[in-house]
Design an enzyme around this catalytic site. Structure first.
Site, PDB file in Angstrom:
ATOM      1  N   HIS A   3      -4.569  -1.794  -5.480  1.00  0.00           N
ATOM      2  CA  HIS A   3      -5.163  -0.629  -4.847  1.00  0.00           C
ATOM      3  C   HIS A   3      -5.902   0.158  -5.909  1.00  0.00           C
ATOM      4  O   HIS A   3      -5.314   0.515  -6.926  1.00  0.00           O
ATOM      5  CB  HIS A   3      -4.076   0.202  -4.157  1.00  0.00           C
ATOM      6  CG  HIS A   3      -3.460  -0.538  -3.012  1.00  0.00           C
ATOM      7  ND1 HIS A   3      -2.337  -1.306  -3.155  1.00  0.00           N
ATOM      8  CD2 HIS A   3      -3.872  -0.689  -1.731  1.00  0.00           C
ATOM      9  CE1 HIS A   3      -2.068  -1.881  -1.986  1.00  0.00           C
ATOM     10  NE2 HIS A   3      -2.987  -1.536  -1.110  1.00  0.00           N
ATOM     11  N   ARG A  51       7.100 -10.611   6.242  1.00  0.00           N
ATOM     12  CA  ARG A  51       6.651 -10.294   7.595  1.00  0.00           C
ATOM     13  C   ARG A  51       7.501 -11.096   8.576  1.00  0.00           C
ATOM     14  O   ARG A  51       7.711 -12.292   8.384  1.00  0.00           O
ATOM     15  CB  ARG A  51       5.153 -10.592   7.765  1.00  0.00           C
ATOM     16  CG  ARG A  51       4.342  -9.621   6.937  1.00  0.00           C
ATOM     17  CD  ARG A  51       2.859  -9.683   7.121  1.00  0.00           C
ATOM     18  NE  ARG A  51       2.264  -8.785   6.111  1.00  0.00           N
ATOM     19  CZ  ARG A  51       0.983  -8.706   5.813  1.00  0.00           C
ATOM     20  NH1 ARG A  51       0.113  -9.455   6.460  1.00  0.00           N
ATOM     21  NH2 ARG A  51       0.545  -7.871   4.891  1.00  0.00           N
ATOM     22  N   LYS A  84     -15.441  -2.660   5.234  1.00  0.00           N
ATOM     23  CA  LYS A  84     -14.826  -3.671   4.362  1.00  0.00           C
ATOM     24  C   LYS A  84     -15.796  -4.811   4.077  1.00  0.00           C
ATOM     25  O   LYS A  84     -16.787  -4.996   4.790  1.00  0.00           O
ATOM     26  CB  LYS A  84     -13.564  -4.235   5.005  1.00  0.00           C
ATOM     27  CG  LYS A  84     -13.841  -4.997   6.293  1.00  0.00           C
ATOM     28  CD  LYS A  84     -12.616  -5.726   6.816  1.00  0.00           C
ATOM     29  CE  LYS A  84     -12.929  -6.335   8.184  1.00  0.00           C
ATOM     30  NZ  LYS A  84     -11.891  -7.188   8.702  1.00  0.00           N
ATOM     31  N   CYS A 115       0.801  -1.235   0.000  1.00  0.00           N
ATOM     32  CA  CYS A 115       0.000   0.000   0.000  1.00  0.00           C
ATOM     33  C   CYS A 115       0.832   1.282   0.000  1.00  0.00           C
ATOM     34  O   CYS A 115       0.614   2.149  -0.852  1.00  0.00           O
ATOM     35  CB  CYS A 115      -0.982   0.025   1.160  1.00  0.00           C
ATOM     36  SG  CYS A 115      -1.403  -1.561   1.852  1.00  0.00           S
ATOM     37  N   HIS A 144      -8.213  -1.166  -0.871  1.00  0.00           N
ATOM     38  CA  HIS A 144      -7.248  -2.269  -0.846  1.00  0.00           C
ATOM     39  C   HIS A 144      -8.052  -3.515  -1.205  1.00  0.00           C
ATOM     40  O   HIS A 144      -9.087  -3.761  -0.585  1.00  0.00           O
ATOM     41  CB  HIS A 144      -6.668  -2.516   0.545  1.00  0.00           C
ATOM     42  CG  HIS A 144      -6.116  -1.313   1.242  1.00  0.00           C
ATOM     43  ND1 HIS A 144      -4.769  -1.071   1.340  1.00  0.00           N
ATOM     44  CD2 HIS A 144      -6.723  -0.307   1.910  1.00  0.00           C
ATOM     45  CE1 HIS A 144      -4.576   0.040   2.040  1.00  0.00           C
ATOM     46  NE2 HIS A 144      -5.748   0.521   2.397  1.00  0.00           N
ATOM     47  N   ASP A 165      -2.335  -8.495  -5.099  1.00  0.00           N
ATOM     48  CA  ASP A 165      -2.717  -7.244  -4.448  1.00  0.00           C
ATOM     49  C   ASP A 165      -3.101  -6.190  -5.475  1.00  0.00           C
ATOM     50  O   ASP A 165      -2.589  -6.189  -6.590  1.00  0.00           O
ATOM     51  CB  ASP A 165      -1.488  -6.751  -3.662  1.00  0.00           C
ATOM     52  CG  ASP A 165      -1.853  -5.762  -2.589  1.00  0.00           C
ATOM     53  OD1 ASP A 165      -3.048  -5.580  -2.333  1.00  0.00           O
ATOM     54  OD2 ASP A 165      -0.922  -5.179  -1.999  1.00  0.00           O
ATOM     55  N   GLN A 167       1.128 -11.324  -2.943  1.00  0.00           N
ATOM     56  CA  GLN A 167      -0.327 -11.249  -3.003  1.00  0.00           C
ATOM     57  C   GLN A 167      -0.773 -10.923  -4.424  1.00  0.00           C
ATOM     58  O   GLN A 167      -0.005 -10.365  -5.196  1.00  0.00           O
ATOM     59  CB  GLN A 167      -0.841 -10.134  -2.075  1.00  0.00           C
ATOM     60  CG  GLN A 167      -0.593 -10.406  -0.609  1.00  0.00           C
ATOM     61  CD  GLN A 167      -1.081  -9.256   0.265  1.00  0.00           C
ATOM     62  OE1 GLN A 167      -1.063  -8.104  -0.149  1.00  0.00           O
ATOM     63  NE2 GLN A 167      -1.510  -9.577   1.465  1.00  0.00           N
TER      64      GLN A 167
HETATM   65 ZN   LIG Z   1      -3.222  -2.305   0.723  1.00  0.00          ZN
END
Ligand SMILES: [Zn+2]
Ligand SMILES: [Zn+2]
Length: 644
Positions: free
Chosen positions: A391, A369, A470, A340, A516, A389, A387
């Site tokens: 945005h 992580r 969310k 992000c 996200h 992922d 991910q």
């Molecule tokens: Zn994010």
């Protein structure tokens, strides 16, 4: 004696003397209810049947049909376990024993780790204690006396719990099973009235644990068990965990040659060739889904100066989960744990107008992580992962439309993979940032999008993040387990922290909202779920090896090689078993490797330029020309046919 009014769920009420235990109220209603009652909810609070009603109250009896019953059973069974352990292992010290989604556990300090024979003895003892139908009794002890009692018994952990949890209290709540000699524990309760209620339970396993889950604390032994309200539910669960063991992705990952781990890189998978193929197939599939939906792919840095993390807020709240390193210039740097903040910098890298929105940035680069090595597990808890992922930067007005598109993508992806799923909408929590009106508008748009998409959902009121509402998605795998995967998270805060602006239609500056979103979640965890869902037998389009050519003897090797070449030239992932083994052995091996198609070639096939097709489930499909087989396989891949 003064009277109090008890109001029942049907709206009726009755007067009873103050202090009347709930048990007696149940008996007044009906003897059947008194027998079925396990606990009660008094003014919204779950209590024991022995609870005395001392003021006017709303009372609901908890029976095995109430939602409270299962956790109550499980927690009560944890006490039964502790009673068995302290009886069989004098000197064993008790930690905590909560109910969980899967059952319960209890932590103990003991001289040596529990072995399987111990667990059998413990379960036997629990059954004996249950057969005796011993009462659970709540006793209020003066706090100092309770501390003294547990100190004398050599239970410093209980003393610590009492000190931490009951500061300022005169009395503390303790529970016995039968009497303090049989078992006593410091616990707020409640529990079932007696051990005889507990009939369907099983002690499952033991593992190393630490007091309060912290490796710097005292080492303990954790015993896991499960309990259900009915024997048939326990049986179904035990069948499910047996099936889960067979499907365990760590076991299948090794057997199918997908990935491996090494102690020098804890929590980071070595993707072997077949696993890499699977990974890349999913990664490219996701690109094929996202690009036509208006996404662009970016690759942002893995390591950032701490200034980025300070701006995003992660330095304060998340630093302990990040790998921190020092640059050659002595700057403190953090390895990214999420994309992000980097995507905020991408947005800020150019002037943006409302015409550029929605801007959808997709990224699959690795994230790290810093998890403690003790909690790492296969592909489901890792230190390194990627991910699917993205945005999406939107205006306030675009939220509903964007979320509706996202719901369509989720539906497509899980549909292609044959995963049923459910959606949950989480709304404004008690502590939140921003204006209520903005939240209301966002939540209304999310609800409208869910309705428009025909997506049923459950509402988790007040369960959103402090920075936005969310939608989460749980998929259900082939053996009925639920896994949370996709999420759509609105965020009003991060764009503000980074001072992001776009030029609006009104020619003034506005701050975008970021969504996200991920559909797989992490590739690693999602692949683990898929391995277990399919039990390693991937649909043809995902299978790392889609077909294997099996020559019957060495004299068919040339022809077999040409068949394999034709398959590969047509884009199929094809292998050749050229070992000098019997054909039956080669077929069995290919079945164990869960290769969807086996193409056997011998004299006849070589002469007629055909292949004899078998599926991994054992079916002989008969002879086919190579081109016919290819056409059918291509069709199966294009249609992403599930199962075979
Ligand atoms: Zn994010
Ligand atoms: Zn308890």
């Amino acid at each position: 004696m003064s009277q109090v009014t008890v109001t029942l769920p049907d709206g009726s009420s009755r007067n009873v003397p103050a202090g009347t235990p709930v048990r007696d109220v149940a008996a007044q209603i009906s003897p059947g209810l008194a027998r079925a009652a396990l606990a009660a909810v008094v003014d919204g609070k779950l209590v024991d049947l022995s609870f005395g009603i001392d003021k006017d109250a709303a009372v609901r009896l908890v029976t095995d049909r109430s939602p409270e019953a299962l956790p109550l059973f499980r927690h009560s069974t944890a006490h039964l376990l502790a009673a068995a352990v302290t009886s069989l292992f004098p000197g064993a010290q008790c930690g905590i024993g909560p109910a969980t989604d899967e059952g319960f556990f209890y932590d103990f300090v003991v001289d040596r780790p529990f072995v399987p024979e111990d667990l059998e003895r413990i379960e036997k003892k629990m059954k004996d204690l249950a057969a005796e139908d011993l009462p659970y009794e709540r006793q209020m002890w003066p706090r100092e006396k309770a501390k003294e009692f547990f100190t004398t018994r050599g239970e410093p952990l209980k003393v610590q719990l009492i000190e931490e949890k009951t500061a300022g209290q005169q009395d503390v709540s303790c529970y016995t099973i039968k009497d303090p000699q049989t078992f006593i524990d410091f616990c707020v309760g409640p529990h079932v009235p007696s051990t005889g209620k507990l009939k369907a339970f099983k002690v499952l396993s033991a593992s190393n644990a630490y007091w309060k889950g912290d490796a710097r604390n005292q080492p303990m032994q954790r015993i896991y068990g499960t309990a259900f309200l009915a024997e048939k539910d326990l049986k179904a669960y035990l069948t499910q965990i047996e099936e889960a063991k067979k499907r365990d992705h760590r076991k299948l990952g090794r057997e199918l040659g997908l990935f491996t781990f090494h102690q020098w890189a804890p929590g980071a998978a070595f993707w072997l060739d077949k696993g890499t193929t699977l990974y890349n197939t999913l990664a490219n599939y996701m690109r094929d889904v996202l690009f036509p939906a208006g996404y662009v792919e970016v690759k942002t840095p893995l390591i950032y100066n701490k200034a980025l993390w300070e701006t995003s807020g992660h330095w304060t709240h998340y630093r302990q989960n990040m790998f921190l390193i020092e640059s050659a210039d002595g700057d403190e740097m953090g390895v990214k744990a999420m994309n992000c903040p980097g995507h905020m910098l991408v947005f800020a890298s150019d002037g943006r107008s409302y015409r550029d929105l929605p801007l959808r940035l997709h990224e699959q680069t690795p994230l790290h992580r810093n998890e403690a090595s003790g909690v790492l597990s296969g592909l489901t808890r890792v230190r390194q992962f990627s991910q699917d992922d993205a945005h999406c930067f939107v205006t306030q007005e675009q939220i509903g439309d964007e979320v509706e598109r996202l719901l369509g993508l989720v539906q497509k992806v899980y549909g292609d993979l044959g995963l049923p799923y459910e959606a949950k909408l989480s709304t404004r929590p008690p502590e939140f940032l921003g204006e209520i009106a903005t939240w209301d508008s966002a939540e209304a748009q999310l609800k409208a999008a869910l309705d428009k998409a025909g997506q049923r959902y459950t509402l988790n009121e007040g369960d959103g993040a402090f920075y936005g509402p969310k939608i989460d998605f749980d998929v259900t795998d082939a053996i009925g387990r639920k896994w949370q995967c996709a999420t759509i998270q609105l965020d009003y805060q991060l764009p503000q922290r980074f001072g992001l602006k776009y030029n609006g239609a009104d020619n003034t500056e506005h701050t975008p909202i970021v969504i996200h979103r991920a559909i797989f979640g992490s590739f690693e965890r999602f692949i683990a779920i898929l391995i277990e869902h399919y039990a390693g037998a991937f649909p043809l389009w995902l299978a790392p090896i889609q077909a294997i050519v099996l020559p019957i003897s060495d004299r068919h090797l040339d022809y077999a090689g040409s068949v394999r070449g034709a398959l590969q030239a047509a884009g199929l992932r094809a292998d050749l078993d050229d070992r000098q083994e019997k054909i039956g052995y080669k077929i069995r091996e290919a079945q164990l490797q869960k290769v969807p198609y086996m193409l056997v070639v011998g004299d006849r096939e070589s002469a007629e330029h055909t292949v004899s097709v078998r599926t991994r489930t054992g079916g002989d499909q008969g002879g086919s020309s190579v081109s016919d087989f290819l056409a059918k396989a291509k069709d199966e891949i294009d249609k992403k046919v599930l199962g075979s």
